[in-house]
Structure formats: structure tokens, C-alpha cells
Design a protein around this motif. Structure first.
Motif, short mmCIF file in Angstrom:
data_model
loop_
_atom_site.label_atom_id
_atom_site.label_comp_id
_atom_site.label_asym_id
_atom_site.label_seq_id
_atom_site.Cartn_x
_atom_site.Cartn_y
_atom_site.Cartn_z
N UNK A 161 -1.77 -15.79 7.89
CA UNK A 161 -2.99 -15.00 7.94
C UNK A 161 -3.22 -14.54 9.37
N UNK A 162 -4.06 -13.51 9.53
CA UNK A 162 -4.31 -12.98 10.87
C UNK A 162 -5.78 -13.07 11.26
N UNK A 163 -6.65 -13.34 10.29
CA UNK A 163 -8.08 -13.49 10.56
C UNK A 163 -8.72 -14.24 9.40
N UNK A 215 -0.95 -7.49 4.31
CA UNK A 215 -1.86 -7.71 5.43
C UNK A 215 -1.60 -6.76 6.60
N UNK A 216 -0.44 -6.12 6.61
CA UNK A 216 -0.18 -5.12 7.65
C UNK A 216 -1.03 -3.88 7.45
N UNK A 221 -10.44 -2.03 4.30
CA UNK A 221 -9.07 -1.54 4.13
C UNK A 221 -8.52 -1.96 2.76
N UNK A 222 -8.92 -3.15 2.30
CA UNK A 222 -8.46 -3.60 0.99
C UNK A 222 -9.10 -2.74 -0.10
N UNK A 259 1.61 -5.10 -4.34
CA UNK A 259 2.05 -6.04 -3.30
C UNK A 259 2.16 -7.46 -3.81
N UNK A 260 1.31 -7.84 -4.78
CA UNK A 260 1.24 -9.26 -5.16
C UNK A 260 1.77 -9.53 -6.57
#
Length: 217
Positions: free
Chosen positions: A33-35, A62-63, A70-71, A82-83
């Protein structure tokens, strides 16, 4: 109903976590994760899925979608693309979009840092909320998954008939100075050493303290 395992005493539990700390002073979760937002999404996606599988699915997601807005811009079908390698992906994509909408509309796109607020989000239960509180806000919240439930009962560290009972036992029995990382030490030990079918007791550095009677050679 099977009898609960006996509870280990305080000094033995302290020694177990002293050893966990010596072996890995700063254990980390394995979900990428990034945040705080991507952590919420990753943990929600991990239900009935492996961390490795989730990381593979979210690497590109997540990029391009690392915020709720954004989602939403990506949309449910975009999330699905993606999933779709993850189990229950359609329902999970729907929840990701719903929780993103709530975060944008009710929280100005910011992930709340209370358990109650987190649990109000679609697809976010108590376990997910506790993981986020622990990993992102460094709160000593205990997220009990199948690995921790098994280890808590098998070893005598935190016996309980259900996940809520094991969570309370961890909070009650593990010394306060080990509470922050208790979740990660236990999940990693349960995932790689105290596995379900044939625990690797010969490689376990707490096997002499564990109450599990059917130890493997």
C-alpha cells in the motif's frame, strides 16, 4: 464443543514475545500500500484471498487509483479488470466503489482513524478496521484472522471460542509493551511456522513454551 486450551501465565507470554521481538523487532504487514486509503482497499480485498494474490492484483491498480476520487473515476468495471484474479472480485469491486464514494462525500476523501467510522464503510469489518488502525496509525489494535485464532488457541497465548474472545485475550494477556506488534508477530508465526495441518515445531523458537500437545518432530 471442544474444551478451550489452558491459558499460559504472564511470565511465559512475556518470554514468548521477548523472543518474537528479538527475532524481528519491527515486523511488517505483507499487503502492499502507499497510503491509508490503499491500505483500506488492500485489506478489504484480502478477505478469503492471499496477501500475495492481492498484491499482484493491486500493483497496477494503485498506480492509477491511489485516492478515493481516482477510484471513482476508474469505475466499478475498471476496478474489476484489475482485481478479477481475486475471489469474490465483483462484490469486492462494488464495495471498493461504495466505500470510495462515502469517503469522498462524507470524509472529504480522508480515511477516518476511528474503528466505528472505518467499520461503517462497505466491506470493512472489525478485522479490517483493526489492521488499518494498527498498521497506519500505530494503534495497538488486534486483528484476529485464521492464523492468529489458531496460534492463540493452540499455544495457550490467547485461547478463545471465537475471534472476539481471542481478540480480548490478546489485549488482556499480552504485556502492553508488546501490544503494538503482537498482531504481526502472531500472524507471521501462524502463517509460516504454526501452520494448520503440520506445524513446523522443529523450527519454532517458542516450542518449549507452547502448550500444543501434538507437536511435530
Amino acid at each position: 464443543m471442544a474444551r478451550l486450551q489452558k491459558q499460559l501465565d504472564y511470565q511465559t507470554i512475556r518470554e514468548i514475545f521477548t523472543r518474537f521481538h528479538a527475532a524481528d523487532p519491527e515486523p511488517k504487514g505483507e499487503l502492499d500500500h502507499v497510503n491509508a486509503y490503499t491500505l483500506v482497499v488492500a485489506v478489504a480485498l484480502s478477505a478469503q484471498a492471499t496477501d500475495k494474490g492481492v498484491n499482484k492484483a493491486t500493483a497496477e491498480l494503485f498506480k492509477i487509483a491511489d485516492t478515493p476520487q481516482k477510484m471513482l473515476d476508474l469505475g466499478e468495471e475498471g476496478v474489476i479488470q484489475h482485481i478479477k484474479t481475486i475471489g469474490l472480485y465483483r462484490n469486492k469491486a462494488k464495495n471498493v466503489i461504495k466505500l470510495s464514494r462515502i469517503l469522498v462525500d462524507d470524509y472529504s476523501g480522508v480515511v477516518p482513524n476511528s474503528r466505528a467510522a472505518l467499520q461503517s464503510l462497505p466491506g470493512v469489518g472489525r478485522k479490517t478496521a483493526n489492521v488499518v488502525l494498527n498498521m497506519w496509525w500505530q494503534q495497538p489494535a488486534q486483528a484476529v484472522d485464521t492464523h492468529i485464532f489458531r496460534l492463540g488457541n493452540r499455544s495457550g497465548i490467547a485461547p478463545g471460542k471465537d475471534v472476539d474472545a481471542v481478540e480480548r485475550a490478546i489485549e488482556d494477556n499480552i504485556p502492553a509493551d508488546f501490544q503494538l506488534h503482537a498482531h504481526h508477530w502472531m500472524i507471521l508465526h501462524g502463517r509460516y511456522i504454526c501452520v494448520a495441518r503440520k506445524p513446523k515445531c522443529q523450527a519454532c523458537h517458542i516450542s518449549d513454551l507452547c502448550l500444543y500437545k501434538e507437536k511435530t518432530e
